[in-house]
Design an enzyme around this catalytic site. Sequence first.
Site, short mmCIF file in Angstrom:
data_model
loop_
_atom_site.label_atom_id
_atom_site.label_comp_id
_atom_site.label_asym_id
_atom_site.label_seq_id
_atom_site.Cartn_x
_atom_site.Cartn_y
_atom_site.Cartn_z
N SER A 1 0.82 -1.21 0.00
CA SER A 1 0.00 0.00 0.00
C SER A 1 0.85 1.27 0.00
CB SER A 1 -0.95 -0.04 1.21
OG SER A 1 -1.88 1.00 1.18
N ASP B 1 9.93 5.42 -10.38
CA ASP B 1 9.49 6.00 -11.65
C ASP B 1 10.20 7.30 -11.99
OD1 ASP B 1 7.80 3.92 -12.11
OD2 ASP B 1 5.94 5.05 -11.95
N LYS C 1 -0.77 -4.26 -3.00
CA LYS C 1 -2.04 -3.80 -2.46
C LYS C 1 -2.27 -2.37 -2.94
CE LYS C 1 -5.23 -2.37 0.63
NZ LYS C 1 -5.86 -1.03 0.62
#
Length: 522
Positions: free
Chosen positions: A288, A299, A313
């Site tokens: 999460s 990224d 998740k």
Amino acid sequence: MRRRLLTVLLALLPMTLAAQQGRITAIDGNLQKLLVAESAIASLYVDDVDEGELVKNAIVGMLENLDPHSTYLTPKENQSTQETLTGSFDGIGVQFNMVEDTLFVVQPIVDGPSEKVGIIAGDRIISVNDTAIAGVKMSQETIMKRLRGPRGTKVKLGVVRRGVGKTLFFNVTRGKIPVNTVDAGYIIRPGIGYIRLSSFGATTVSEFEEKLAELKGQGMKDLVLDLQGNGGGLLVAAVGIANEFLERGRMVVYTEGRTSPKSSYRSDGRGKFRSGRLVVLVDEYSASASEIVSGAVQDWDRGTIVGRRTYGKGLVQRPVEFHDGSLMRLTIAQYFTPSGRCIQKPYGKDIDYAHDIVERLQHGELTNPDSIHFPDSLKYSTLVAGRTVYGGGGIMPDVFVPLDTTRTNQYYRDVTANAVPLQSALQYAERNRRQLLRRYDDADAFLNGWQIGNDVYDIFRKKAADAGVAYDEEQFNHVKPIFDVQLKALVARNLYGMTAYWKGMESLDNTLQKALQLLEKE
């Protein structure tokens, strides 16, 4: 009453007025069907029924057929969860463990209610408001209920202290107790800081910034952020931590769902660690909020992700509260990393979602990088360097560190499952606290100078025998090097706190060692 319930439910649905009007008839019919069934069971069933339990089970049944993370929380579960996420609760302010049916104070919270009246590490709390809690087989939950209460109220504690021949009594005024999410932070190598987050709560960003400033003051240039085992928490905390590392205007994460339009979260450029090398540690239990942070760092090519693929998740839940304090968490959207990767791993009727990690181990993903294969459709590119990263659920690290399954055995798993190392370290620390604190000025001196002796292992073997774990000399000798490290770290924790524990455990963490190699090599 039932018509009013229908109106409330319709108000909760995120639809336009026209869409509501078009579906009222169908919803009205389905809801009437549900209400008639509940009413018939309550009125006609052969035995007495608890209507509240019927409704709860109906809600649970509906959610079970949706996704793995839409859940129902009882009032008690909801309250407990909120305490963790909001970062505080009301109580007496001690870290404790249960030792031989007695509450053993590991450490009073600094400047907390118990420390203020003189309760110290090593004390045993045996009574609360003149009611015995030791030696009476009282559950930990019941003990917690007696200790906690509204701030400002008083509680009388009976305490047994080593070296004192009588029971001591303290009147403690309950107060607000912080729930810290930064487990440890220290200079792990010259110029390299280490910060471990256990979860993402309301105070995480402020805790992190405070520790960051402290480490910078000690000469930190580069940082290892440890998110191993971190199951997540608040979205706002995840965005706040990622913000510490990114330049202004960088997307951290976005959410999107069937009825939830795309919503983006971006960095504000005021982060406190936007330069300096960064390594983020993750494993199969990082989930999460941990995945939001590690996904954004990866990224934007801001740092290196080291470890194993994270849990996966990435579903967004909206809380729907009920009048009795219970709560339903309903999935309304999914999390996506800045490059467009969906964090959520696959789920559905044909997928054994609950045993996914076990299947990863059986398929070799946790131990062998060659067993991990991604189709071209799951390839994405980072946003600065254009490196290839992968979707399909979870965050795949830049540097893979296999799970070492050869170091442990069945004996190790049995004694660990029965908390034998923890209980042994607690008992040893209690018996020798004063002597050890006089001999070693701080955690570093203790970890560098103290050696495990037979007296510790005498306690260890007795605790194992009491737990019904048969002694196996060959298996014990195989895992003794691990126990040597764990027991020292656990004793250090009881004497000096959590940072001392994580310092003591460094050598057993292969992922951390790999991160240090990368930073020291460059």
